[in-house]
Write a protein that holds these residues in place. Structure first.
Motif, PDB file in Angstrom:
ATOM      1  N   VAL A   4       0.860  -1.180   0.000  1.00 24.44           N
ATOM      2  CA  VAL A   4       0.000   0.000   0.000  1.00 24.44           C
ATOM      3  C   VAL A   4       0.899   1.233   0.000  1.00 24.44           C
ATOM      4  CG1 VAL A   4      -1.791   1.281   1.212  1.00 24.44           C
ATOM      5  CG2 VAL A   4      -1.813  -1.232   1.240  1.00 24.44           C
ATOM      6  N   VAL A   5       0.789   2.031  -1.063  1.00 19.39           N
ATOM      7  CA  VAL A   5       1.627   3.219  -1.219  1.00 19.39           C
ATOM      8  C   VAL A   5       0.733   4.452  -1.174  1.00 19.39           C
ATOM      9  CG1 VAL A   5       3.286   4.433  -2.689  1.00 19.39           C
ATOM     10  CG2 VAL A   5       3.272   1.923  -2.631  1.00 19.39           C
ATOM     11  N   VAL A   6       0.941   5.292  -0.173  1.00 23.19           N
ATOM     12  CA  VAL A   6       0.211   6.554  -0.053  1.00 23.19           C
ATOM     13  C   VAL A   6       1.134   7.670  -0.525  1.00 23.19           C
ATOM     14  CG1 VAL A   6      -1.018   8.119   1.491  1.00 23.19           C
ATOM     15  CG2 VAL A   6      -1.093   5.644   1.896  1.00 23.19           C
ATOM     16  N   MET A   7       0.666   8.450  -1.500  1.00 23.94           N
ATOM     17  CA  MET A   7       1.502   9.480  -2.105  1.00 23.94           C
ATOM     18  C   MET A   7       1.865  10.570  -1.089  1.00 23.94           C
ATOM     19  SD  MET A   7       1.728   8.385  -5.236  1.00 23.94           S
ATOM     20  CE  MET A   7       1.411   6.658  -4.851  1.00 23.94           C
ATOM     21  N   ASP A   8       3.112  11.039  -1.164  1.00 23.97           N
ATOM     22  CA  ASP A   8       3.532  12.143  -0.298  1.00 23.97           C
ATOM     23  C   ASP A   8       4.101  13.316  -1.092  1.00 23.97           C
ATOM     24  OD1 ASP A   8       5.926  11.107  -1.169  1.00 23.97           O
ATOM     25  OD2 ASP A   8       6.735  10.696   0.827  1.00 23.97           O
ATOM     26  N   HIS A   9       3.861  13.334  -2.406  1.00 20.18           N
ATOM     27  CA  HIS A   9       4.405  14.399  -3.243  1.00 20.18           C
ATOM     28  C   HIS A   9       3.620  15.700  -3.024  1.00 20.18           C
ATOM     29  CE1 HIS A   9       5.817  16.616  -6.732  1.00 20.18           C
ATOM     30  NE2 HIS A   9       6.733  15.670  -6.908  1.00 20.18           N
ATOM     31  N   PRO A  10       4.313  16.817  -2.865  1.00 22.35           N
ATOM     32  CA  PRO A  10       3.616  18.089  -2.637  1.00 22.35           C
ATOM     33  C   PRO A  10       2.600  18.448  -3.710  1.00 22.35           C
ATOM     34  CG  PRO A  10       5.952  18.334  -2.152  1.00 22.35           C
ATOM     35  CD  PRO A  10       5.780  16.972  -2.757  1.00 22.35           C
ATOM     36  N   LEU A  11       2.886  18.158  -4.968  1.00 20.72           N
ATOM     37  CA  LEU A  11       1.934  18.490  -6.031  1.00 20.72           C
ATOM     38  C   LEU A  11       0.625  17.723  -5.867  1.00 20.72           C
ATOM     39  CD1 LEU A  11       4.037  18.725  -9.329  1.00 20.72           C
ATOM     40  CD2 LEU A  11       2.702  20.552  -8.252  1.00 20.72           C
ATOM     41  N   ILE A  12       0.720  16.453  -5.491  1.00 15.34           N
ATOM     42  CA  ILE A  12      -0.485  15.650  -5.296  1.00 15.34           C
ATOM     43  C   ILE A  12      -1.286  16.181  -4.116  1.00 15.34           C
ATOM     44  CG2 ILE A  12      -1.351  13.355  -4.676  1.00 15.34           C
ATOM     45  CD1 ILE A  12       0.936  12.162  -6.307  1.00 15.34           C
ATOM     46  N   LYS A  13      -0.606  16.487  -3.012  1.00 11.32           N
ATOM     47  CA  LYS A  13      -1.290  17.028  -1.833  1.00 11.32           C
ATOM     48  C   LYS A  13      -1.984  18.356  -2.176  1.00 11.32           C
ATOM     49  CE  LYS A  13       1.778  14.958   1.624  1.00 11.32           C
ATOM     50  NZ  LYS A  13       0.765  14.270   2.439  1.00 11.32           N
ATOM     51  N   HIS A  14      -1.297  19.207  -2.920  1.00  6.17           N
ATOM     52  CA  HIS A  14      -1.851  20.506  -3.290  1.00  6.17           C
ATOM     53  C   HIS A  14      -3.101  20.354  -4.153  1.00  6.17           C
ATOM     54  CE1 HIS A  14      -1.893  24.722  -4.599  1.00  6.17           C
ATOM     55  NE2 HIS A  14      -2.030  24.267  -5.833  1.00  6.17           N
ATOM     56  N   LYS A  15      -3.013  19.503  -5.160  1.00  6.14           N
ATOM     57  CA  LYS A  15      -4.125  19.343  -6.090  1.00  6.14           C
ATOM     58  C   LYS A  15      -5.324  18.663  -5.422  1.00  6.14           C
ATOM     59  CE  LYS A  15      -1.153  19.261 -10.196  1.00  6.14           C
ATOM     60  NZ  LYS A  15      -1.774  20.386 -10.937  1.00  6.14           N
ATOM     61  N   ILE A  16      -5.082  17.692  -4.553  1.00  4.03           N
ATOM     62  CA  ILE A  16      -6.192  17.055  -3.840  1.00  4.03           C
ATOM     63  C   ILE A  16      -6.858  18.050  -2.896  1.00  4.03           C
ATOM     64  CG2 ILE A  16      -6.742  15.334  -2.066  1.00  4.03           C
ATOM     65  CD1 ILE A  16      -4.881  13.404  -3.503  1.00  4.03           C
ATOM     66  N   GLY A  17      -6.061  18.933  -2.308  1.00  7.77           N
ATOM     67  CA  GLY A  17      -6.639  19.972  -1.456  1.00  7.77           C
ATOM     68  C   GLY A  17      -7.619  20.860  -2.206  1.00  7.77           C
ATOM     69  N   ILE A  18      -7.297  21.197  -3.446  1.00 10.41           N
ATOM     70  CA  ILE A  18      -8.211  21.998  -4.270  1.00 10.41           C
ATOM     71  C   ILE A  18      -9.465  21.186  -4.610  1.00 10.41           C
ATOM     72  CG2 ILE A  18      -8.496  23.232  -6.456  1.00 10.41           C
ATOM     73  CD1 ILE A  18      -5.460  23.733  -6.399  1.00 10.41           C
ATOM     74  N   MET A  19      -9.292  19.898  -4.907  1.00 10.57           N
ATOM     75  CA  MET A  19     -10.431  19.045  -5.247  1.00 10.57           C
ATOM     76  C   MET A  19     -11.417  18.923  -4.093  1.00 10.57           C
ATOM     77  SD  MET A  19      -8.431  16.003  -7.231  1.00 10.57           S
ATOM     78  CE  MET A  19      -9.900  15.022  -7.446  1.00 10.57           C
ATOM     79  N   ARG A  20     -10.924  18.951  -2.875  1.00 10.39           N
ATOM     80  CA  ARG A  20     -11.802  18.776  -1.710  1.00 10.39           C
ATOM     81  C   ARG A  20     -12.774  19.950  -1.538  1.00 10.39           C
ATOM     82  NH1 ARG A  20     -10.036  14.511   1.483  1.00 10.39           N
ATOM     83  NH2 ARG A  20      -7.784  14.113   1.576  1.00 10.39           N
TER      84      ARG A  20
END
Length: 209
Positions: A4-20
């Motif tokens: 199980v790999v949970v992404m820790d890349h800043p770009l992914i965190k940033h973009k998911i934050g906008i999606m929420r």
């Protein structure tokens, strides 16, 4: 057991934050689904086997590397998985695409199959099943069971948001399938929705609610 790999890349965190955010527009949400899927796929394909081939550059002959075998197939779970597939195709345009149609019974929360169409050589390919949400894990588990019944063994699962309950169910049902997650959230609510989540991904992608 599943990796199980949970992404820790800043770009992914940033973009998911906008999606929420509930005020994110349909177009922006749709674009972000594709972008985040592409970034997750980059990580999910890290261990694909390579083979050496001889090529000729404008100057000399040399040895390059390419992905070994029949390569890749993306299998979105309809309907929300389609825009994840679009993003991955931007990264791997030669991948083949299959489709699995499942919907969730709102009373039992269990998946019901209504469609399955795969490339004829799918069993020879690395399969990437994609669905934005891994909530109860029922749809993902059912889709992967369906693929295995068709003789497919090299399967990976990619999602944007997951609940611990869904990860546990999927990894127990299919311990040979690696799971790649954009964000691992807190829990499911009493209706089987992920918290904090981002709402119903299909409705937000297509503007149907």
């Amino acid at each position: 057991m599943s990796k199980v790999v949970v992404m820790d890349h800043p770009l992914i965190k940033h973009k998911i934050g906008i999606m929420r955010r509930k005020n994110t527009s349909t177009k922006e949400f749709r674009d972000l689904v594709s972008e985040v899927a592409m970034l997750i796929c980059y990580e999910a394909t890290r261990e694909l086997p390579l083979t050496d081939i001889e090529i000729e550059t404008p100057l000399v002959k040399t040895i390059a590397q390419e992905i070994e075998g029949k390569k890749l197939c993306i299998v979105p779970i309809l309907r929300a998985g389609l825009h994840m597939a679009d993003g991955i195709l931007n990264l791997i345009p030669n991948a083949k695409v299959g489709h699995i149609g499942l919907y969730r019974n709102e009373e039992t929360l269990e998946p019901v199959e209504y469609f399955c169409k795969l490339p004829v050589d799918a069993s020879e390919r690395e399969i990437f099943v994609v669905d934005p949400m891994l909530a109860t894990g029922g749809s993902a588990s059912a889709a992967i069971t369906l693929l295995k019944e068709k003789g497919i063994s090299k399967i990976h699962f990619l999602c944007l948001i997951a609940a611990p309950e869904g990860v546990k169910r999927l990894s127990q049902a299919h311990p040979d399938v690696d799971i790649f997650i954009g964000s691992l959230d807190e829990r499911l609510n009493e209706h089987g929705y992920i918290l904090p989540g981002l709402g119903d991904a299909g409705d937000r992608i297509y503007g149907t609610k």
